[in-house]
Design a protein around this motif. Structure first.
Motif, PDB file in Angstrom:
ATOM      1  N   LEU A   1       0.805  -0.976  -0.109  1.00 43.78           N
ATOM      2  CA  LEU A   1      -0.133  -0.073   0.323  1.00 43.78           C
ATOM      3  C   LEU A   1       1.338   1.022  -0.200  1.00 43.78           C
ATOM      4  O   LEU A   1       1.960   1.543   0.519  1.00 43.78           O
ATOM      5  N   THR A   2       0.139   1.959  -0.427  1.00 38.50           N
ATOM      6  CA  THR A   2       1.320   3.493  -0.627  1.00 38.50           C
ATOM      7  C   THR A   2       0.196   4.732  -0.148  1.00 38.50           C
ATOM      8  O   THR A   2      -1.058   5.205  -0.817  1.00 38.50           O
ATOM      9  N   VAL A   3      -0.293   5.921   0.613  1.00 37.74           N
ATOM     10  CA  VAL A   3      -0.557   6.157   0.784  1.00 37.74           C
ATOM     11  C   VAL A   3       0.101   7.841   0.992  1.00 37.74           C
ATOM     12  O   VAL A   3       1.362   7.725   1.115  1.00 37.74           O
ATOM     13  N   ARG A   4      -0.845   9.027   0.177  1.00 41.60           N
ATOM     14  CA  ARG A   4       0.055   9.931  -0.016  1.00 41.60           C
ATOM     15  C   ARG A   4      -0.786  11.044   0.727  1.00 41.60           C
ATOM     16  O   ARG A   4      -1.804  10.721   0.490  1.00 41.60           O
ATOM     17  N   GLY A   5      -0.349  12.548   0.650  1.00 39.09           N
ATOM     18  CA  GLY A   5      -0.717  13.718   0.635  1.00 39.09           C
ATOM     19  C   GLY A   5      -0.994  13.995   1.957  1.00 39.09           C
ATOM     20  O   GLY A   5       0.470  14.359   2.817  1.00 39.09           O
ATOM     21  N   VAL A   6      -1.908  14.702   2.337  1.00 37.39           N
ATOM     22  CA  VAL A   6      -2.056  15.745   3.906  1.00 37.39           C
ATOM     23  C   VAL A   6      -3.352  15.802   4.707  1.00 37.39           C
ATOM     24  O   VAL A   6      -4.265  15.253   4.281  1.00 37.39           O
ATOM     25  N   THR A   7      -3.171  15.296   5.879  1.00 34.15           N
ATOM     26  CA  THR A   7      -4.216  15.276   6.535  1.00 34.15           C
ATOM     27  C   THR A   7      -4.218  16.455   7.980  1.00 34.15           C
ATOM     28  O   THR A   7      -3.032  17.251   7.428  1.00 34.15           O
ATOM     29  N   MET A   8      -5.308  16.778   8.587  1.00 36.22           N
ATOM     30  CA  MET A   8      -5.250  17.906   9.764  1.00 36.22           C
ATOM     31  C   MET A   8      -4.385  17.193  10.756  1.00 36.22           C
ATOM     32  O   MET A   8      -3.116  18.319  11.337  1.00 36.22           O
ATOM     33  N   SER A   9      -3.538  15.774  10.740  1.00 37.92           N
ATOM     34  CA  SER A   9      -1.562  15.802  11.343  1.00 37.92           C
ATOM     35  C   SER A   9      -0.416  16.070  10.560  1.00 37.92           C
ATOM     36  O   SER A   9       0.116  15.878  10.957  1.00 37.92           O
ATOM     37  N   GLY A  10      -1.018  16.410   9.024  1.00 38.37           N
ATOM     38  CA  GLY A  10       0.708  16.602   8.900  1.00 38.37           C
ATOM     39  C   GLY A  10       0.345  15.935   7.742  1.00 38.37           C
ATOM     40  O   GLY A  10      -0.063  15.082   6.509  1.00 38.37           O
ATOM     41  N   ASP A  11       1.781  15.287   7.068  1.00 32.69           N
ATOM     42  CA  ASP A  11       1.926  14.672   5.804  1.00 32.69           C
ATOM     43  C   ASP A  11       1.493  13.429   6.151  1.00 32.69           C
ATOM     44  O   ASP A  11       1.423  12.626   6.561  1.00 32.69           O
ATOM     45  N   ALA A  12       1.082  12.710   5.186  1.00 33.21           N
ATOM     46  CA  ALA A  12       0.128  11.282   5.248  1.00 33.21           C
ATOM     47  C   ALA A  12       1.439   9.845   4.647  1.00 33.21           C
ATOM     48  O   ALA A  12       0.291   9.025   4.901  1.00 33.21           O
ATOM     49  N   ALA A  13       2.301  10.612   4.426  1.00 34.12           N
ATOM     50  CA  ALA A  13       3.225   9.702   3.793  1.00 34.12           C
ATOM     51  C   ALA A  13       3.156   8.807   4.241  1.00 34.12           C
ATOM     52  O   ALA A  13       3.332   8.936   5.476  1.00 34.12           O
ATOM     53  N   GLU A  14       2.825   7.299   4.207  1.00 31.28           N
ATOM     54  CA  GLU A  14       3.140   6.240   4.538  1.00 31.28           C
ATOM     55  C   GLU A  14       3.095   5.120   3.071  1.00 31.28           C
ATOM     56  O   GLU A  14       2.616   4.360   2.180  1.00 31.28           O
TER      57      GLU A  14
END
Length: 687
Positions: free
Chosen positions: A98-111
């Protein structure tokens, strides 16, 4: 705790309350919204909703190569979530990448996660690691509905359960079925509970094929078109949870548990005088404190249970002055941690009335609540669960509804029209209600106090007095956090502005509810190591909670600033708490969290210059005085209600001893701390 972390069930960011647990900023920039995947017209569409309305959207579709794609777009009171996720499943349904990209209210969503040569390898904002492949990977973040395949697999496995990565094991049990209405007519859904992810069973709704349908929580994720079923699903879910916790309550709230009890040879904290007394005896009978004397001096009536208090301290029941009522598991957990009274500053009418009624009947094991309801202006940035108003007259009418509901106070929020505060506060005071809250955007805290605030909620709204106008004017957005993080380190606490403001608060007797433990987490933590508030609970809650919340990092860095800058602003906040206390401003200890942070809040007060006794008073007699209950509780005195906690150790030298709860006495019921923790889902005592 479960409500705050339910998003972890579906691999979303945590928690969903006013203070979201952010991940630390990444060295690289988040992938911008314009570069994220765009859902096709035929993508399966879910909406993110609460009682306040719609907050965002999530979509799912399949890519040409067979991988599953997800997209999440949301704005919650100024905090933005824009992310995508791509997941590849193996033939057996487990995640292989899996790859996660973008931004959440917590900051960088990268995973990222992948299975390679029999090894599972992952990297997130807060951790990285590897383990033998074979379990179901629980992401630290990601798009919420991307957890649906895991839900489906749990449903298929049933009691046999499935193994988790990085660790843990989950299983599913099934509850009642329900028929709801949607865009295609009636639909049959079933309630299920997942055990092993969170401290208590986590509810989820399945469709007629036992596949994921919806997650109903503080903020819910539900298929588009079914928003009208939200209350029906929530009521059924709450009823099922209530039934299970009722059975637990009845194990503790028995006639035998209310038999007389004698604590002998204890160190006693006299909250009224603010002193610790060595080698004392306390007798409780018929729900009240019957006698206090020297150790060995009290004669116990027949049938009295005697508890040897050597090496232990008896303190009044603990108060959390900022603890929103969660579900029934949450309030059970609070009792297990010695919280016998609390203020809930923002609870909906239905939940408040229901919880109070069931507590009185003995169906709910919960500390005594003193509840406020939120009033906010109708606005896209309005608080979830608030009474939303569009005029001064509506604000006053909302105050009257709060009184009619039998609640204790009114909490104004950040989007309120400042012009409505004074008339609404005047009506609240006329009706005998407490007035507190966030400070509305464009309004300084000194102006809110002058308009009728009895109390300022959260230290950042005290800090706001010294913020630039551009921060004050946008205090209903992220600026209420980012402004203090950026600027407060440079504020002169001994200058005329803050000195005069603090003096005015002291003169007026304005109360401050700092919840400074929030800001320790936001501003000082890099991630990957346990937050000081949670370190004692590592290993006794759940691996999912530890990874997604306990070791999360601080608030994302504002461009041009470093974590050290944030830490300097936080250090200045600790100094401010000390300055407020020294000036005589009443300080009440609250967490705006899960309750387990309360002792850390007191430890920070010690850093700010409180004595151990003063810190403990802020969580006992002082909040009792604020709510007007100090004549019957808040201290251990003859004639008062038997609300007490026996802890292992000496809080006069180590305030952290308050975590080591041995016995809880609430309304005269004597309950074993270990048994309470086990019932609430803890696997042992805090360290």
């Amino acid at each position: 705790m479960r409500l705050a972390l339910i998003a972890a069930l579906l691999a979303s960011t945590t928690p969903a309350l006013a203070h979201d647990a952010p991940a630390p900023a990444q060295a690289s920039r988040p992938v911008p919204k314009e570069e994220l995947l765009k859902p096709p017209a035929d993508a399966i569409h879910f909406v993110v909703v609460s009682e306040a309305g719609k907050h965002g959207d999530q979509w799912r579709w399949q890519l040409p190569d067979g991988r599953l794609a997800y997209r999440w777009s949301q704005e919650l009171r100024g905090w933005i979530t824009e992310m995508d996720q791509v997941t590849r499943l193996a033939p057996d349904g487990t995640v292989t990448a899996l790859t996660v990209r973008g931004v959440t209210m917590s900051g960088d969503a990268a995973e990222t996660f992948r299975v390679e040569n029999g090894r599972a390898i992952w990297k997130t904002a807060t951790d990285s690691g590897e383990a033998p492949a074979g379990g179901w990977y629980i992401p630290a973040g990601g798009v919420g509905i991307a957890g649906a395949p895991m839900i489906d697999k749990l449903a298929a496995a049933g009691e046999a359960g499935i193994d988790f990565l990085p660790s843990g094991k989950g299983r599913m049990t099934f509850g009642r079925t329900l028929t709801i209405q949607g865009p295609s007519g009636p639909k049959k859904v079933q309630l299920a509970f997942i055990k092993g992810m969170l401290p208590s069973p986590a509810p989820v709704w399945l469709d007629e094929n036992k596949r994921f349908f919806a997650n109903i929580s503080y903020i819910s994720v539900i298929p588009a078109g079914y928003e009208g079923a939200l209350k029906q699903l929530r009521d059924a879910q709450d009823a099922a949870t209530a039934a299970e916790v009722k059975a637990i309550a009845q194990r503790f709230l028995t006639p035998a548990a209310k038999a007389p009890v004698l604590f002998d040879h204890v160190r006693l904290f006299d909250a009224d005088k603010g002193v610790f007394l060595a080698d004392r005896a306390v007798l409780a009978r018929d729900g009240r404190i019957a006698a206090i004397g020297a150790a060995g001096s009290l004669k116990a009536p027949a049938g009295t249970r005697t508890i040897d208090g050597r090496g232990k301290t008896l303190v009044p029941g603990i108060w959390d002055s900022h603890l929103h009522i969660g579900d029934d598991w949450n309030v059970l957990s609070n009792v297990a941690n010695g919280i016998t009274s609390f203020r809930s500053p923002g609870t909906t009418f239905d939940r408040a009335v229901d919880a109070i009624k069931r507590r009185a009947s003995g169906e709910l094991l919960m500390g005594e609540p003193f509840i406020s309801a939120i009033i906010d202006k109708k606005d896209p940035l309005a608080a979830q669960g608030a009474e939303v108003v569009s005029s001064e007259a509506e604000a006053i009418a909302a105050v009257r509804r709060i009184k009619q509901a039998g609640l204790w106070g009114v909490k104004f929020y950040t989007s309120m029209n400042p012009a409505w505060i004074a008339p609404a506060a005047a009506e609240a005071h006329r009706l005998g209600l407490h007035v507190h809250g966030h400070v509305p955007a464009t309004m300084k805290p000194s102006e809110a106090v002058a308009a009728g605030y009895d109390e300022l909620t959260h230290l950042n709204f005290v800090v706001m007095e010294a913020m630039p106008r551009e921060v004050i004017d946008k205090a209903n957005t992220r600026q209420r956090m980012e402004g203090p993080a950026r600027y407060f380190k440079d504020v002169d606490l001994d200058g005329p502005l803050m000195t005069g403001f603090v003096a005015d608060l002291a003169k007026r007797g304005t109360i401050v509810d700092p919840t400074i433990v929030i800001f320790e987490g936001f501003l000082t933590q890099d991630g990957g190591k346990p937050h000081p508030a949670y370190a004692p609970y590592m290993g006794i809650v759940s691996p999912v909670v530890e990874r997604s919340a306990f070791t999360s990092g601080g608030y994302p860095l504002v461009e041009g600033l470093t974590r050290d800058d944030y830490r300097k602003s936080y250090a200045k906040m600790v100094q401010l708490v000390g300055k407020l206390h020294k000036a005589g401003v009443p300080i009440v200890a609250g967490t705006d969290g899960w309750g387990i942070e309360l002792v850390r809040e007191l430890e920070i007060y010690r850093q700010a210059g409180f004595t151990p006794a003063q810190a403990l008073q802020s969580a006992t007699i002082l909040p009792a005085r604020v709510v007007g209950a100090d004549q019957r509780t808040g201290s251990i005195a003859v004639g008062k209600e038997a609300d007490m906690v026996l802890v292992d150790g000496d809080p006069s030298t180590e305030i952290g001893a308050l975590r080591r709860v041995v016995t809880v006495v609430s309304d005269g019921y004597v309950m074993d701390g270990d048994a309470l923790r086990a019932a609430a889902g803890y696997s042992g005592r805090p360290k």
